[in-house]
Design a protein around this motif. Structure first.
Motif, short mmCIF file in Angstrom:
data_model
loop_
_atom_site.label_atom_id
_atom_site.label_comp_id
_atom_site.label_asym_id
_atom_site.label_seq_id
_atom_site.Cartn_x
_atom_site.Cartn_y
_atom_site.Cartn_z
N SER A 189 -2.33 6.64 8.31
CA SER A 189 -2.65 7.80 8.65
C SER A 189 -1.91 8.17 9.29
O SER A 189 -2.41 8.85 10.63
CB SER A 189 -3.95 7.88 8.57
OG SER A 189 -5.05 8.59 8.23
N ARG A 219 -13.29 13.15 11.22
CA ARG A 219 -14.60 13.10 12.18
C ARG A 219 -14.85 13.89 12.39
O ARG A 219 -16.47 13.81 12.31
CB ARG A 219 -13.68 12.25 12.94
CG ARG A 219 -12.76 11.34 12.90
CD ARG A 219 -13.00 9.68 13.10
NE ARG A 219 -12.60 8.56 13.42
CZ ARG A 219 -13.07 7.55 14.19
NH1 ARG A 219 -14.19 6.68 14.44
NH2 ARG A 219 -13.04 6.24 12.70
N PHE A 225 -6.33 6.42 19.06
CA PHE A 225 -5.97 7.48 17.36
C PHE A 225 -4.89 7.72 17.70
O PHE A 225 -3.55 7.72 16.60
CB PHE A 225 -6.87 8.09 16.54
CG PHE A 225 -7.80 6.87 16.05
CD1 PHE A 225 -8.59 5.93 16.92
CD2 PHE A 225 -8.13 7.68 15.18
CE1 PHE A 225 -9.69 5.52 15.72
CE2 PHE A 225 -9.39 6.71 14.01
CZ PHE A 225 -9.85 5.70 14.63
N ASP A 267 -2.37 4.30 18.66
CA ASP A 267 -2.35 3.30 17.98
C ASP A 267 -2.31 3.77 16.44
O ASP A 267 -3.39 3.93 16.03
CB ASP A 267 -3.59 2.49 18.24
CG ASP A 267 -3.77 1.13 17.43
OD1 ASP A 267 -2.85 0.61 17.15
OD2 ASP A 267 -4.56 1.17 17.47
N PRO A 268 -1.72 3.21 15.65
CA PRO A 268 -1.74 3.93 14.17
C PRO A 268 -2.45 2.95 13.00
O PRO A 268 -2.86 1.67 13.58
CB PRO A 268 -0.22 3.40 13.46
CG PRO A 268 0.98 3.33 14.83
CD PRO A 268 -0.15 2.97 15.93
N LEU A 269 -3.26 3.61 12.63
CA LEU A 269 -3.90 4.07 11.62
C LEU A 269 -3.58 3.59 10.48
O LEU A 269 -2.52 3.93 9.32
CB LEU A 269 -5.46 4.54 11.37
CG LEU A 269 -6.39 4.52 11.07
CD1 LEU A 269 -7.47 3.41 11.45
CD2 LEU A 269 -6.99 6.14 10.64
N ILE A 270 -3.36 1.63 9.86
CA ILE A 270 -3.02 2.34 8.64
C ILE A 270 -3.91 1.42 7.34
O ILE A 270 -5.32 0.27 7.93
CB ILE A 270 -2.15 1.00 8.80
CG1 ILE A 270 -1.23 1.23 7.30
CG2 ILE A 270 -1.88 -0.36 8.59
CD1 ILE A 270 0.02 0.80 7.56
N GLU A 297 -18.45 2.88 0.76
CA GLU A 297 -17.82 0.95 1.10
C GLU A 297 -17.29 1.26 2.70
O GLU A 297 -17.20 0.10 2.73
CB GLU A 297 -16.69 2.32 0.45
CG GLU A 297 -15.72 0.55 -0.25
CD GLU A 297 -14.37 0.65 -1.11
OE1 GLU A 297 -14.46 1.88 -1.80
OE2 GLU A 297 -15.29 -0.44 -2.05
N LEU A 298 -16.67 2.50 2.76
CA LEU A 298 -16.18 2.10 4.69
C LEU A 298 -17.56 1.42 5.45
O LEU A 298 -16.79 1.22 6.59
CB LEU A 298 -15.52 2.93 5.26
CG LEU A 298 -13.90 3.82 4.55
CD1 LEU A 298 -13.62 4.90 5.24
CD2 LEU A 298 -13.45 2.97 4.51
N ALA A 299 -18.69 1.84 5.69
CA ALA A 299 -19.87 1.68 5.58
C ALA A 299 -20.42 -0.25 5.89
O ALA A 299 -20.46 -0.71 6.65
CB ALA A 299 -21.03 2.28 5.36
N GLY A 350 -17.74 -1.51 6.27
CA GLY A 350 -16.74 -2.53 7.11
C GLY A 350 -15.62 -2.58 6.69
O GLY A 350 -14.61 -3.63 7.00
N GLY A 394 -12.89 -1.93 4.70
CA GLY A 394 -11.75 -0.93 4.62
C GLY A 394 -12.20 -0.17 2.59
O GLY A 394 -13.12 -0.64 2.35
#
Lengths: 337, 337
Positions: free
Chosen positions: B85, B95, B106, B109-112, B180-182, B184, B186
């Motif tokens: 991301s 956000r 963020f 540190d990359p988000l993947i 789904e993300l809630a 935890g 992914g």
């Protein structure tokens, strides 16, 4: 039948049929070179593999001594590895240890994560980490390999798609998990390569221990040569494999050779958390669970995660005490450089 | 060179070399049957494919008409699909729209996330969903295919491992993401099968537009025939591909054929969010971003996600206006039954 993939210097290894007692194998690669190729065309190829397995038992085909050390994971790489968290007891404990409630929906809606599948470890490969602070932990689990599953498949269709059963060490880096999950996108760096048992078996090899959805036998997890876990994989499994597979197929088809994991096997004891094997309990299939109980009981975890040189062994035995899948046995090693 | 995989009834299709102008192809499958097989042995095989591409340009080998409709995704299935991301602007907007601050980390540190790779859609396949309420959205992105990457590889080593570049529609089910993300762990159900551009190209085909880490050209995203996004993939990419790859390889090796995505391409405008293409802006590479801006501006999102029958087209053109990768073009369809 029982199948294994022998290391032969290629990425996908060589398919062999292994005898029921895991002492001998016969080469199957002249029929189909790899397990993935067999799974790609299972209906046509599996009867031939089954016939070969019968001939091997009867001593009617050439056989060589089977050494678990020579085996790669049955699929050295796969197109999908998705791991459920079906022993909700385990999830509840994780949450409790950090003071978080578990949503009620966790008892009805399966939790699953997408794992990396491009390069699995062999069952006797070391687990390599740069730093002990990464918190290497084993997670002893059962996994199934499925055939093609259509998008929106029912639980019954999912059950019919199960082709093979095996064990897995879903290695976790506990030290990296909290920060990574806090980012919201799930596991990536905190889940390095997993390793699978030397042998994958068709469900019929499990006899009464297989009810079409789960394996009712203890998962033997030993840490540094001592019994650490003996949790029964058929107990407290809130979602069985067909339910996990149907969940995974809700919005997309699953390709043949997809591996679905059970999540860390975990048993309750009298409605509460388990006891160590040394105190007559079923123990734990990962260190984190014991640490959670320590935290709940005394405020701090005292058992460390795996250190360089520590070894975990994961195995499952039938009622006669014979190993079904062979053993995963991995030592944690420092990565040099 | 430019490579494509033609559908031929097999799971992995047939490898062909495509002419620079995407009008002709020559069969490469007698040399190596599939793109994965070529990637498994890239050093040995790629010079032959490059020679074939030269001969094709010179008219020195048999050629047939190339139809993008006949192409599968370059890798119809892969051993790994991990999506970054990298356009942090996009993440910040997501956000902001839900009133959540974005952690400072963020930006460093990359988000993947780990995506499903067992069964990709072909570039002209429909996106099938059971319910419009799932909130089908396109995500227009750039992706690279890498060679083997060692565990702990540096950014420079990661750069050297990039073999091919392509486009991707990372289909998202917005209606399923929050719940789904809630949980935890992914994305899983909320990320159905992705589709890739008909053609994958070696970085040299991009000329000046490739700086070793990113593609500096607009990504053309059209929704129902109208320009929706023209964001430049070389602008506001906080982490380039080598950085994303090194992040992915921190705790595990990456196998040859691993696909790494950029995340939704997104450009800021004068330090703030972008404007629609119709108002002279660079627009958006997914509907969610426009909806976020609508939410921030007026409290509610007014543009709906994709409905049954809606079509998205994703393409990238060189400075002369010629399509580089061919077009992804997908219509949303109701799943029957």
């Amino acid at each position: 039948m029982k199948l294994a993939t022998l290391k032969n210097g290629t990425r996908d290894g060589k398919l062999v049929v292994v005898s029921r007692d895991l002492t001998r194998f016969t080469d199957a690669s002249f029929l189909v070179s790899t397990l993935q190729a067999a799974l790609d065309d299972w209906k046509r190829i599996s009867p031939h593999l089954a016939a070969m397995a019968e001939s091997l038992e009867a001593g009617a085909v050439p056989a060589s001594r089977f050494h678990e050390h020579d085996a790669h994971s049955p699929l050295p790489r796969a197109y999908q590895w998705a791991d459920g968290s079906a022993y909700v007891n385990h999830v509840e404990l994780v949450r409790k240890a950090r003071g978080a409630d578990m949503p009620e929906s966790f008892w009805t809606d399966p939790l699953i994560y997408q794992g990396g599948s491009d390069a699995f470890l062999a069952p006797r490969d070391p687990v390599v980490a740069a730093d002990e602070a990464w918190g290497v932990d084993m997670e002893g689990e059962v996994a199934v390999i499925v055939d093609d599953v259509a998008i929106g498949a029912s639980v019954d269709e999912a059950r019919d798609a199960i082709r093979l059963v095996m064990l897995v060490n879903d290695v976790s880096l506990r030290g990296l998990i909290p920060a990574e999950l806090a980012k919201g996108f799930g596991f990536y760096q905190s889940k390095p390569a997993s390793a699978f048992s030397p042998v994958a078996v068709t469900p019929d090899e499990l006899g009464d221990a297989w009810d079409g959805g789960k394996v009712s036998l203890p998962l033997c997890v030993d840490l540094n040569g001592k019994p650490f876990g003996r949790a029964n994989a058929g107990v407290d499994m809130t979602f069985d494999f067909p339910q996990l597979i149907a969940h995974a197929a809700k919005t997309r088809a699953l390709g043949a050779g997809t591996i679905i994991g059970s999540g860390t096997v975990s048993n309750k004891l009298g409605g509460g958390p388990g006891k160590p094997v040394s105190e007559g309990g079923a123990g734990y299939s990962c260190i984190a669970e014991l640490r959670m109980l320590e935290t709940i009981a005394g405020g701090t975890a005292t058992t460390p995660f795996m250190r360089f040189g520590d070894t975990v062994r994961i195995e499952m035995k039938d009622k006669a005490g014979h190993s079904i899948f062979g053993a995963i046995e991995q030592t944690v090693q420092r990565r040099e450089g």
